[in-house]
Design an enzyme around this catalytic site. Structure first.
Site, PDB file in Angstrom:
ATOM      1  N   GLU A 129       8.929  -8.189   8.041  1.00  8.39           N
ATOM      2  CA  GLU A 129       9.249  -8.748   9.376  1.00  8.39           C
ATOM      3  C   GLU A 129       9.647 -10.223   9.328  1.00  8.39           C
ATOM      4  O   GLU A 129       9.120 -11.051  10.075  1.00  8.39           O
ATOM      5  CB  GLU A 129       8.074  -8.509  10.333  1.00  8.39           C
ATOM      6  CG  GLU A 129       7.755  -7.033  10.464  1.00  8.39           C
ATOM      7  CD  GLU A 129       6.627  -6.724  11.460  1.00  8.39           C
ATOM      8  OE1 GLU A 129       5.957  -7.653  11.936  1.00  8.39           O
ATOM      9  OE2 GLU A 129       6.431  -5.529  11.750  1.00  8.39           O
ATOM     10  N   ASN A 170      11.109  -5.179   4.435  1.00  6.26           N
ATOM     11  CA  ASN A 170      10.785  -4.183   5.464  1.00  6.26           C
ATOM     12  C   ASN A 170      10.836  -4.846   6.834  1.00  6.26           C
ATOM     13  O   ASN A 170      10.444  -6.005   6.988  1.00  6.26           O
ATOM     14  CB  ASN A 170       9.349  -3.679   5.166  1.00  6.26           C
ATOM     15  CG  ASN A 170       8.942  -2.458   5.939  1.00  6.26           C
ATOM     16  OD1 ASN A 170       9.684  -1.478   5.992  1.00  6.26           O
ATOM     17  ND2 ASN A 170       7.766  -2.493   6.546  1.00  6.26           N
ATOM     18  N   HIS A 206       9.855   2.418  14.165  1.00  3.19           N
ATOM     19  CA  HIS A 206       8.970   2.668  15.313  1.00  3.19           C
ATOM     20  C   HIS A 206       9.888   2.919  16.511  1.00  3.19           C
ATOM     21  O   HIS A 206      10.347   1.979  17.164  1.00  3.19           O
ATOM     22  CB  HIS A 206       8.043   1.469  15.553  1.00  3.19           C
ATOM     23  CG  HIS A 206       7.070   1.247  14.440  1.00  3.19           C
ATOM     24  ND1 HIS A 206       6.065   2.157  14.160  1.00  3.19           N
ATOM     25  CD2 HIS A 206       6.944   0.249  13.529  1.00  3.19           C
ATOM     26  CE1 HIS A 206       5.355   1.706  13.121  1.00  3.19           C
ATOM     27  NE2 HIS A 206       5.873   0.566  12.717  1.00  3.19           N
ATOM     28  N   GLU A 234       7.718   3.550   8.400  1.00  2.00           N
ATOM     29  CA  GLU A 234       6.616   3.562   9.378  1.00  2.00           C
ATOM     30  C   GLU A 234       6.971   4.408  10.601  1.00  2.00           C
ATOM     31  O   GLU A 234       6.669   4.039  11.739  1.00  2.00           O
ATOM     32  CB  GLU A 234       6.275   2.126   9.819  1.00  2.00           C
ATOM     33  CG  GLU A 234       5.953   1.198   8.665  1.00  2.00           C
ATOM     34  CD  GLU A 234       5.505  -0.198   9.104  1.00  2.00           C
ATOM     35  OE1 GLU A 234       5.204  -0.402  10.297  1.00  2.00           O
ATOM     36  OE2 GLU A 234       5.460  -1.090   8.235  1.00  2.00           O
ATOM     37  N   ASP A 236       7.321   6.496  13.757  1.00  2.00           N
ATOM     38  CA  ASP A 236       6.669   7.192  14.871  1.00  2.00           C
ATOM     39  C   ASP A 236       7.619   7.138  16.059  1.00  2.00           C
ATOM     40  O   ASP A 236       8.553   6.329  16.069  1.00  2.00           O
ATOM     41  CB  ASP A 236       5.251   6.673  15.185  1.00  2.00           C
ATOM     42  CG  ASP A 236       5.135   5.176  15.360  1.00  2.00           C
ATOM     43  OD1 ASP A 236       6.142   4.510  15.665  1.00  2.00           O
ATOM     44  OD2 ASP A 236       3.997   4.657  15.213  1.00  2.00           O
TER      45      ASP A 236
HETATM   46  C1  XIL Z   1      -0.449  -1.887  12.411  1.00  2.10           C
HETATM   47  C2  XIL Z   1      -1.625  -0.949  12.194  1.00  2.10           C
HETATM   48  O1  XIL Z   1      -1.190   0.372  12.413  1.00  2.10           O
HETATM   49  C3  XIL Z   1      -2.757  -1.301  13.132  1.00  2.10           C
HETATM   50  O2  XIL Z   1      -3.918  -0.546  12.813  1.00  2.10           O
HETATM   51  C4  XIL Z   1      -3.080  -2.791  13.045  1.00  2.10           C
HETATM   52  O3  XIL Z   1      -4.051  -3.118  14.015  1.00  2.10           O
HETATM   53  C5  XIL Z   1      -1.842  -3.626  13.246  1.00  2.10           C
HETATM   54  O4  XIL Z   1      -0.855  -3.246  12.317  1.00  2.10           O
HETATM   55  N1  XIL Z   1       4.456  -3.016  11.508  1.00  2.10           N
HETATM   56  C6  XIL Z   1       3.798  -3.027  10.313  1.00  2.10           C
HETATM   57  C7  XIL Z   1       2.444  -2.410  10.224  1.00  2.10           C
HETATM   58  O5  XIL Z   1       4.372  -3.434   9.296  1.00  2.10           O
HETATM   59  O6  XIL Z   1       1.624  -3.060   9.268  1.00  2.10           O
HETATM   60  C8  XIL Z   1       1.753  -2.383  11.550  1.00  2.10           C
HETATM   61  O7  XIL Z   1       0.526  -1.657  11.408  1.00  2.10           O
HETATM   62  C9  XIL Z   1       2.642  -1.761  12.600  1.00  2.10           C
HETATM   63  C10 XIL Z   1       3.906  -2.570  12.768  1.00  2.10           C
END
Ligand code: XIL
Length: 313
Positions: A129, A170, A206, A234, A236
């Site tokens: 990020e 990422n 996401h 990641e 979802d």
């Molecule tokens: C999130 C986790 O799922 C949570 O449990 C935590 O509280 C915060 O982080 N981007 C990322 C992940 O790279 O590490 C994040 O994970 C979600 C967004």
């Protein structure tokens, strides 16, 4: 049905998930699915800076070790997440203002973590990020104190700490061709031209129901054309809750589209979903009023999405 990891393997790809060791301890259903369905494991939280180095020089490896042990016991690869990130970064590190000291602290952290798991990690998210949606650099402590060069410094350090791990950058909202993904594209192109080590790009993905970008596949392809792998890291797909039947049906189509886009490109080598069941998903904590983002319901019944993605694999 056949374990999804086997289906993915036939296409030469990994199917991964974000793993939380404490959930495997407390929930037998979670554990059974975690062991059966997946060929790659990402630590949802326990390899982050605040977990492994909560105070300077004080390392706590228990949660990170638990992820590696679980993966090895189940013949799964480990996706390391993450070495350098502005979030879940303890105060002692985020308050450093001296460039020489921050550079040392960053490199020491990379060496300690990537060094400990040298040989056990298939991929590292070296930097997570680093960009804003408009394509400018995020003003993290690393960017503010070290300037643009910190990403290159981090990748070089990670390469020397674990020469066999593939090194990734990422980010989120980089699934479409847009200003942010183009900024990463330009960074990768520059790294490749100058011989800075980088092996892959992680698209967090996401996503929001009904909004799989139309340029997803094209975006994946343009990165692969630069000579790096792409991974969906990641995934979802969230919606307003309580979920409507219509959105659940749309979500199934959306999951299918994501897998189709990845599977269509040689060099898109796997998809990781950010959890297993809706019960423990991070979404409701961060996006108020939203959820139902994963392929398994809270009671572990399967959503239509699961059947669709199994088809594509
Ligand atoms: C999130 C986790 O799922 C949570 O449990 C935590 O509280 C915060 O982080 N981007 C990322 C992940 O790279 O590490 C994040 O994970 C979600 C967004």
């Amino acid at each position: 049905y056949e374990p999804l990891r086997d289906a993915a393997e036939r296409s030469g790809r990994y199917f991964g998930f974000a793993y939380a060791p404490h959930l495997a301890q407390q929930d037998a259903n979670y554990r059974a699915i975690a062991e059966r369905e997946f060929s790659m494991v990402t630590a949802e939280n326990t390899m982050k800076w605040e977990s492994v180095q909560p105070s300077e020089g004080q390392f706590n490896w228990s949660g990170a070790d638990a992820v590696v042990d679980f993966a090895q016991a189940n013949n799964q690869e480990v996706y390391g997440h993450t070495l350098v990130w502005h979030s879940q970064l303890p105060g002692w590190a985020s308050n450093i203002s001296d460039p020489t000291r921050l550079s040392t602290v960053m490199k020491d952290h990379i060496n300690a973590v990537a060094g400990r798991y040298k040989g056990d990690i298939a991929y590292w998210d070296v930097v997570n990020e680093a960009f804003e949606d408009n394509g400018t650099r995020r003003q993290s402590v690393f960017q503010r104190v070290l300037g643009d060069g910190y990403i290159e410094e981090a990748f070089r350090e990670a390469r020397s700490a674990d020469p066999n791990a593939k090194l990734c950058i990422n980010d989120y909202s980089t699934d479409a061709i847009n200003s942010k993904s183009t900024a990463i594209y330009n960074l990768v192109r520059d790294f490749k031209a100058r011989g800075v080590p980088i092996d892959c790009v992680g698209l967090q993905s996401h996503l929001i129901v009904g909004q799989v970008p139309s340029t997803y596949q094209q975006n994946i392809q343009r990165f692969v054309d630069l000579g790096v792998e792409v991974r969906i890291t990641e995934l979802d797909i969230r919606m307003n809750t309580p979920a409507s039947q219509q959105n659940i049906a749309q979500q199934a189509q959306d999951y299918k589209k994501v897998f189709e886009a990845c599977w269509a490109v040689d060099g898109c080598n796997g998809v990781t979903i950010w959890g297993i069941s809706d019960q423990y998903s991070w979404i409701p904590d961060v996006f108020s009023g939203e959820g139902a983002a994963l392929p398994w319901n809270s009671d572990y019944s399967v959503k239509p999405a699961l059947a669709e993605l199994a088809q594509v694999m």
